[in-house]
Design an enzyme around this catalytic site. Structure first.
Site, short mmCIF file in Angstrom:
data_model
loop_
_atom_site.label_atom_id
_atom_site.label_comp_id
_atom_site.label_asym_id
_atom_site.label_seq_id
_atom_site.Cartn_x
_atom_site.Cartn_y
_atom_site.Cartn_z
N GLY A 1 2.29 1.32 1.63
CA GLY A 1 1.79 0.08 1.04
C GLY A 1 2.85 -0.64 0.24
N ALA A 2 4.10 -0.53 0.65
CA ALA A 2 5.20 -1.07 -0.14
C ALA A 2 5.31 -2.58 -0.07
CB ALA A 2 6.52 -0.44 0.29
N ILE B 1 1.63 -3.45 -6.01
CA ILE B 1 1.80 -2.16 -6.67
C ILE B 1 2.82 -1.32 -5.93
CG2 ILE B 1 0.67 0.04 -7.18
CD1 ILE B 1 -1.82 -1.51 -7.95
N GLY B 2 2.72 -1.26 -4.61
CA GLY B 2 3.68 -0.47 -3.85
C GLY B 2 5.11 -0.95 -4.04
N TYR C 1 -14.89 1.59 -0.56
CA TYR C 1 -13.63 1.64 -1.31
C TYR C 1 -13.72 2.65 -2.45
CZ TYR C 1 -9.72 -0.17 -4.15
OH TYR C 1 -8.57 -0.30 -4.87
#
Length: 245
Positions: free
Chosen positions: A10-11, A15-16, A153
């Site tokens: 998830g970069a 956040i990633g 989620y």
């Protein structure tokens, strides 16, 4: 031991990307996972390379667990067994339970828990062999307190805590730690569905009076991924301004 081989999923998300920036040092070798956001991922790779890190951007759709396996194999081929794995990839949904399609439920479980499971199967053995490893799963405050209309989620994120605690008995004596960070409301694209008024109201609900920043989550990851955090494992750390209290 300072980690030099790192995988961040998830970069291409806020956040990633913040996590990758916090962990990238000169000489660090990183694999940056992304799915559809190629431009942010490539831009991040170039940024980290200019800072002296060796960064590789690899695309994979984590709704397909076979693709998770292919990503893991490519990551291992690029940098060898990682010493740090940060699983920040994630998607959300917004539906009443009675309206939630089974396909959506399964998709969210696969991207979060399923991908974590397959990545751990591929990458934990190398950590155990080396006697050092840091796994950080990016959960959510909604995995702790639930989230109305976000059942899939919240359930997937809650599973991270049980997964981390279960691994205590499996890898706890091998120098490998597994922890969860549970961010609260973060000023990111995840909140794009909210109006300005709704964002302001959400910020007012946080005891510190504001939304969080991705960099604040990354700071917590940086510590848990370091040798200094060797006596911390199996915990879920809220980074939420007191929102979960």
């Amino acid at each position: 031991m300072q980690a030099s081989r790192i995988v961040v999923t998830g970069a291409s998300g806020e956040i990633g990307a913040a996590v990758a920036r916090a962990l990238a040092l000169p000489g660090t070798r990183l694999v940056l996972h992304y799915h559809m956001q190629e431009v942010p991922a490539r831009t991040l790779r170039e940024e980290l390379s200019q800072r002296g890190a060796e960064a590789h951007a690899i695309s994979a759709d984590f709704t397909d667990l076979a693709e998770v396996d292919r990503f893991a194999a490519r990551a291992l081929a690029r940098i060898g067994p990682p010493q740090v794995l940060v699983h920040a990839a994630g998607i959300s949904q917004f539906d009443l339970v009675q309206d939630l399609p089974l396909s959506t439920w399964r998709k969210l479980q696969d991207v979060h828990l399923g991908a974590a499971f397959r990545l751990l199967q591929a990458m934990l053995p190398g950590m155990v062999r080396e006697g050092f490893g840091r796994v950080v799963l990016i959960g959510s405050v909604f995995g702790q307190r639930g989230g109305s209309m976000e059942a899939a989620y919240a359930a997937a994120k809650a599973g991270y805590g049980a997964l981390a605690r279960a691994l205590l008995g499996e890898v706890g004596r091998s120098g490998v730690t597994v922890n969860v960070i549970a961010p609260g409301p973060i000023d990111s694209r995840m909140l794009d569905r909210l109006s300005d008024e709704e964002r302001a109201e959400l910020a007012r609900q946080v005891p510190v009076g504001r939304l969080g920043r991705s960099e604040e989550v990354a700071d917590a990851v940086q510590f848990l991924a370091s040798p200094r955090a060797g006596y911390i494992s199996g915990v879920t750390l809220p980074v939420d301004g007191g929102y979960s209290m």
